[in-house]
Design a protein around this motif. Structure first.
Motif, PDB file in Angstrom:
ATOM      1  N   GLU A 244      27.437  47.086  45.993  1.00 23.72           N
ATOM      2  CA  GLU A 244      28.296  48.266  45.935  1.00 23.72           C
ATOM      3  C   GLU A 244      28.903  48.442  44.543  1.00 23.72           C
ATOM      4  O   GLU A 244      29.204  47.470  43.856  1.00 23.72           O
ATOM      5  CB  GLU A 244      29.395  48.204  47.003  1.00 23.72           C
ATOM      6  CG  GLU A 244      30.296  47.006  46.900  1.00 23.72           C
ATOM      7  CD  GLU A 244      31.570  47.184  47.710  1.00 23.72           C
ATOM      8  OE1 GLU A 244      31.704  48.203  48.390  1.00 23.72           O
ATOM      9  OE2 GLU A 244      32.435  46.318  47.620  1.00 23.72           O
ATOM     10  N   PRO A 245      29.069  49.691  44.125  1.00 22.42           N
ATOM     11  CA  PRO A 245      29.597  49.933  42.784  1.00 22.42           C
ATOM     12  C   PRO A 245      31.066  49.550  42.636  1.00 22.42           C
ATOM     13  O   PRO A 245      31.563  49.498  41.509  1.00 22.42           O
ATOM     14  CB  PRO A 245      29.406  51.444  42.578  1.00 22.42           C
ATOM     15  CG  PRO A 245      29.174  52.008  43.921  1.00 22.42           C
ATOM     16  CD  PRO A 245      28.657  50.922  44.803  1.00 22.42           C
ATOM     17  N   ALA A 246      31.739  49.248  43.741  1.00 23.06           N
ATOM     18  CA  ALA A 246      33.147  48.868  43.652  1.00 23.06           C
ATOM     19  C   ALA A 246      33.344  47.604  42.822  1.00 23.06           C
ATOM     20  O   ALA A 246      34.462  47.248  42.459  1.00 23.06           O
ATOM     21  CB  ALA A 246      33.736  48.680  45.038  1.00 23.06           C
ATOM     22  N   ALA A 247      32.238  46.912  42.493  1.00 21.93           N
ATOM     23  CA  ALA A 247      32.340  45.707  41.674  1.00 21.93           C
ATOM     24  C   ALA A 247      32.546  46.039  40.193  1.00 21.93           C
ATOM     25  O   ALA A 247      32.941  45.176  39.409  1.00 21.93           O
ATOM     26  CB  ALA A 247      31.087  44.858  41.834  1.00 21.93           C
ATOM     27  N   ASP A 248      32.289  47.293  39.819  1.00 16.38           N
ATOM     28  CA  ASP A 248      32.288  47.674  38.398  1.00 16.38           C
ATOM     29  C   ASP A 248      33.503  47.203  37.622  1.00 16.38           C
ATOM     30  O   ASP A 248      33.389  46.586  36.564  1.00 16.38           O
ATOM     31  CB  ASP A 248      32.208  49.208  38.262  1.00 16.38           C
ATOM     32  CG  ASP A 248      30.868  49.740  38.744  1.00 16.38           C
ATOM     33  OD1 ASP A 248      29.981  48.913  39.041  1.00 16.38           O
ATOM     34  OD2 ASP A 248      30.719  50.978  38.831  1.00 16.38           O
ATOM     35  N   LEU A 249      34.678  47.523  38.155  1.00 19.90           N
ATOM     36  CA  LEU A 249      35.907  47.238  37.422  1.00 19.90           C
ATOM     37  C   LEU A 249      36.055  45.733  37.188  1.00 19.90           C
ATOM     38  O   LEU A 249      36.396  45.295  36.078  1.00 19.90           O
ATOM     39  CB  LEU A 249      37.110  47.792  38.192  1.00 19.90           C
ATOM     40  CG  LEU A 249      38.404  47.984  37.410  1.00 19.90           C
ATOM     41  CD1 LEU A 249      38.187  48.775  36.143  1.00 19.90           C
ATOM     42  CD2 LEU A 249      39.456  48.666  38.282  1.00 19.90           C
ATOM     43  N   ALA A 250      35.761  44.940  38.219  1.00 17.54           N
ATOM     44  CA  ALA A 250      35.882  43.485  38.078  1.00 17.54           C
ATOM     45  C   ALA A 250      34.880  42.955  37.054  1.00 17.54           C
ATOM     46  O   ALA A 250      35.208  42.087  36.240  1.00 17.54           O
ATOM     47  CB  ALA A 250      35.669  42.813  39.428  1.00 17.54           C
ATOM     48  N   VAL A 251      33.654  43.508  37.064  1.00 14.41           N
ATOM     49  CA  VAL A 251      32.640  43.077  36.094  1.00 14.41           C
ATOM     50  C   VAL A 251      33.128  43.369  34.680  1.00 14.41           C
ATOM     51  O   VAL A 251      33.074  42.522  33.783  1.00 14.41           O
ATOM     52  CB  VAL A 251      31.294  43.807  36.357  1.00 14.41           C
ATOM     53  CG1 VAL A 251      30.310  43.565  35.234  1.00 14.41           C
ATOM     54  CG2 VAL A 251      30.701  43.361  37.688  1.00 14.41           C
ATOM     55  N   MET A 252      33.666  44.579  34.476  1.00  9.93           N
ATOM     56  CA  MET A 252      34.095  44.973  33.125  1.00  9.93           C
ATOM     57  C   MET A 252      35.288  44.139  32.660  1.00  9.93           C
ATOM     58  O   MET A 252      35.367  43.746  31.498  1.00  9.93           O
ATOM     59  CB  MET A 252      34.429  46.457  33.109  1.00  9.93           C
ATOM     60  CG  MET A 252      33.178  47.303  33.305  1.00  9.93           C
ATOM     61  SD  MET A 252      33.563  49.011  33.654  1.00  9.93           S
ATOM     62  CE  MET A 252      33.263  49.761  32.088  1.00  9.93           C
ATOM     63  N   LEU A 253      36.200  43.854  33.575  1.00 11.18           N
ATOM     64  CA  LEU A 253      37.370  43.058  33.180  1.00 11.18           C
ATOM     65  C   LEU A 253      36.959  41.608  32.903  1.00 11.18           C
ATOM     66  O   LEU A 253      37.504  40.972  31.998  1.00 11.18           O
ATOM     67  CB  LEU A 253      38.452  43.121  34.265  1.00 11.18           C
ATOM     68  CG  LEU A 253      39.101  44.507  34.427  1.00 11.18           C
ATOM     69  CD1 LEU A 253      40.145  44.487  35.534  1.00 11.18           C
ATOM     70  CD2 LEU A 253      39.724  44.970  33.117  1.00 11.18           C
ATOM     71  N   ALA A 254      35.987  41.094  33.657  1.00  9.04           N
ATOM     72  CA  ALA A 254      35.517  39.728  33.411  1.00  9.04           C
ATOM     73  C   ALA A 254      34.843  39.641  32.041  1.00  9.04           C
ATOM     74  O   ALA A 254      35.063  38.702  31.279  1.00  9.04           O
ATOM     75  CB  ALA A 254      34.562  39.295  34.515  1.00  9.04           C
ATOM     76  N   ILE A 255      34.037  40.665  31.721  1.00  7.23           N
ATOM     77  CA  ILE A 255      33.349  40.681  30.426  1.00  7.23           C
ATOM     78  C   ILE A 255      34.371  40.726  29.290  1.00  7.23           C
ATOM     79  O   ILE A 255      34.302  39.957  28.336  1.00  7.23           O
ATOM     80  CB  ILE A 255      32.389  41.894  30.343  1.00  7.23           C
ATOM     81  CG1 ILE A 255      31.218  41.684  31.309  1.00  7.23           C
ATOM     82  CG2 ILE A 255      31.894  42.106  28.923  1.00  7.23           C
ATOM     83  CD1 ILE A 255      30.309  42.880  31.455  1.00  7.23           C
ATOM     84  N   THR A 256      35.341  41.631  29.419  1.00  8.22           N
ATOM     85  CA  THR A 256      36.356  41.759  28.363  1.00  8.22           C
ATOM     86  C   THR A 256      37.145  40.466  28.215  1.00  8.22           C
ATOM     87  O   THR A 256      37.444  40.029  27.103  1.00  8.22           O
ATOM     88  CB  THR A 256      37.318  42.911  28.708  1.00  8.22           C
ATOM     89  OG1 THR A 256      36.558  43.989  29.210  1.00  8.22           O
ATOM     90  CG2 THR A 256      38.089  43.363  27.499  1.00  8.22           C
ATOM     91  N   SER A 257      37.462  39.858  29.359  1.00  6.65           N
ATOM     92  CA  SER A 257      38.223  38.610  29.327  1.00  6.65           C
ATOM     93  C   SER A 257      37.441  37.518  28.601  1.00  6.65           C
ATOM     94  O   SER A 257      37.991  36.762  27.808  1.00  6.65           O
ATOM     95  CB  SER A 257      38.557  38.204  30.769  1.00  6.65           C
ATOM     96  OG  SER A 257      38.788  36.837  30.868  1.00  6.65           O
ATOM     97  N   SER A 258      36.123  37.449  28.860  1.00  5.40           N
ATOM     98  CA  SER A 258      35.312  36.431  28.189  1.00  5.40           C
ATOM     99  C   SER A 258      35.224  36.709  26.689  1.00  5.40           C
ATOM    100  O   SER A 258      35.336  35.805  25.868  1.00  5.40           O
ATOM    101  CB  SER A 258      33.916  36.402  28.799  1.00  5.40           C
ATOM    102  OG  SER A 258      33.089  35.521  28.097  1.00  5.40           O
ATOM    103  N   LEU A 259      35.061  37.974  26.356  1.00  7.76           N
ATOM    104  CA  LEU A 259      34.941  38.358  24.944  1.00  7.76           C
ATOM    105  C   LEU A 259      36.217  38.030  24.169  1.00  7.76           C
ATOM    106  O   LEU A 259      36.172  37.528  23.055  1.00  7.76           O
ATOM    107  CB  LEU A 259      34.633  39.853  24.869  1.00  7.76           C
ATOM    108  CG  LEU A 259      34.216  40.407  23.504  1.00  7.76           C
ATOM    109  CD1 LEU A 259      32.873  39.815  23.107  1.00  7.76           C
ATOM    110  CD2 LEU A 259      34.109  41.929  23.565  1.00  7.76           C
TER     111      LEU A 259
END
Ligand code: TYD
Ligand code: MG
Length: 461
Positions: free
Chosen positions: A367-382
């Motif tokens: 489901e696309p509802a994962a989008d926000l969590a994926v983006m925040l995880a990526i930013t957090s790692s970066l």
């Protein structure tokens, strides 16, 4: 005997073509066409005279005059399995259970069929992959040494059909459909033509005799063997096993169900004594960090009627000339899209970086509802900065950078509040009214756009 006319069949959609092509003409998938004869041997009727058609022929009637009795259901007593089946096995229904080898299909079905046998039903377990002794060994291991389930080690379709006619069991397990072959076709067992033909015969038998038939199918990545996908359209219920074989948890998901809701899931744990249902699964896909770590963001996904908390992990690391984007449990194309949105609308650039994302525990989130969590995880790692303790986020993110609501957002938030989460970043339309007691202890930040979400997170540092 005349040689069968060869045709090529797509392992994805089942479409056919008279010659080999790199791309399937029906579904446009690449490298999925494999040779398989679909023509019956000359002079033989592929539907045979012994087996009735899908249903007995009857007169034409208006809908209102057709008796619509409720389906006769037989609960297996394994609650998590009954839940995905929509209440139990249906008389004359055909169920396909797919999944990677070794994930637990035979184990679960043996448990289910043993429970049904104990409840007084006539059962039959047809094993083509293992010998009778191997099945017996499994039943001992499952703590069922006194099991009365009749086992037939057989792979020839005609003999299986004969036994079904003779014994008229209430339920029969075919483990697996890829090992079954019919004399009437010349192609090899496991080919698309064989698998389809055998499944069609078994389906017809189920409908005409009222026997519930469960087909086990292996998911194969290569096109060498026909995967269960080619059978999806002809059966009533399609269940898939998910979860990685290294973790103990297994999900069973209903992809299609003519007798119940789809996308319902059952959750199991693989134990010493077989699969045990997990009745309260919402927190099993969180990995336990003592302190928050960068690159991790929890989301609430909704599986059927159940909210599940899943940890999304991301690792962003400097890559070579052509950086890699890899995802496990999430859609890779969607990841590429989210990276573009991050760059364009939130100013977060990962062009020269390898990006890996993973949904913890082997779950697959579509489901696309994962989008926000994926983006925040990526930013957090970066940034190398962890999100705060007890943080979660969900919401779909569009190409324009807007954050769209997720279905049943408040149920998701309630589950998170129940499990003691503290901070949530969610789409504005999902935010509950102020002072709602159900969300006590949870600070909710409603956002409209991805930039806003980034700002909220920076403010929490
Ligand atoms: P199995 O049902 O044979 O998988 P499939 O039919 O899907 O190929 O189960 C495979 C794994 O489950 C196997 O690696 C051993 C493990 N297992 C247990 O951990 N506990 C048990 O009680 C049983 C029967 C199997
Ligand atoms: Mg098996």
């Amino acid at each position: 005997m005349a040689k069968d006319k060869s045709i090529f069949t797509c392992t994805e959609c089942g479409g056919t073509s008279a010659r080999w092509m790199g791309k399937c003409p029906s579904c446009n998938a690449w490298n999925t066409l494999i040779e398989g004869s679909s023509e019956p041997a000359a002079g033989k009727n592929r539907f045979g005279s012994v087996h009735a058609s899908l249903a007995p022929t009857s007169e034409v009637l208006p809908l209102a005059q057709i008796q619509a009795a409720d389906f006769e259901r037989h609960p297996t007593g394994i609650d998590e399995l009954d839940r995905v089946l929509g209440g139990g096995m249906v008389e004359g229904g055909v169920v396909l259970i797919g999944g990677d080898p070794g994930i637990g299909k035979s184990t679960l079905l043996l448990q289910a069929v043993d429970a049904l046998q104990r409840s007084g039903m006539n059962t039959l377990y047809v094993t083509g992959e293992e010998s009778g002794a191997q099945v017996a060994m499994r039943s001992r291991r499952l703590g069922l040494p006194d099991s009365q389930v009749p086992v037939l080690p057989e792979i020839q379709l005609e003999k299986i059909l004969h036994t079904l006619q003779a014994r008229q069991p209430g339920i029969a397990i075919i483990d697996s459909i890829q090992t079954v072959y019919s004399d009437q076709l010349t192609s090899a067992p496991g080919s698309v033509a064989q698998v389809r033909e055998c499944a069609a015969h078994l389906t017809r038998t189920a409908k005409s005799t009222g026997t519930t038939i469960v087909l086990v199918g292996h998911v194969t990545k290569e096109g060498a063997l026909a995967g269960p996908r080619v059978l999806e359209h002809m059966v009533d219920t399609v269940l898939y096993f998910e979860g990685d074989t290294h973790s103990n948890f297994r999900l069973i998901r209903a992809i299609k169900n003519r007798f119940g809701a789809v996308n319902e899931i059952g959750v199991f744990a693989m134990t010493e004594k077989g699969l045990k249902g997990v009745s309260n699964p919402s927190a099993i896909f969180l990995s336990q960090h003592a302190e928050p770590v960068p690159g991790s963001c929890v989301m609430v996904t909704l599986e059927g009627t159940r909210p599940l908390l899943v940890e999304i992990q991301a690792l962003v690391d400097s890559g070579g000339p052509s950086p890699r984007r890899l995802s496990v449990g999430l859609d890779r194309d969607r990841l590429a899209m989210l990276l573009a949105v991050l760059h364009r609308h939130a100013g977060v650039a990962c062009m020269d970086q390898d990006v890996f994302v993973n949904a913890v525990g082997g779950v697959r989130i579509s489901e696309p509802a994962a989008d926000l969590a994926v983006m925040l995880a990526i930013t957090s790692s970066l940034r190398g900065k962890a999100l705060p303790k007890g943080f979660l986020a969900f919401g779909e993110v569009g190409l324009a950078g807007e954050v769209r609501p997720a279905p049943r957002g408040q149920d998701r938030l309630k589950e998170a509040a129940k499990l003691g989460f503290k901070v949530a970043v969610v789409p504005k339309a999902n935010a509950p009214k102020k002072n709602d007691k159900a969300f006590e202890g949870l600070t909710i930040y409603p956002v409209d756009r991805i930039e806003e979400a980034m700002q909220v997170v920076r403010g929490l540092d």
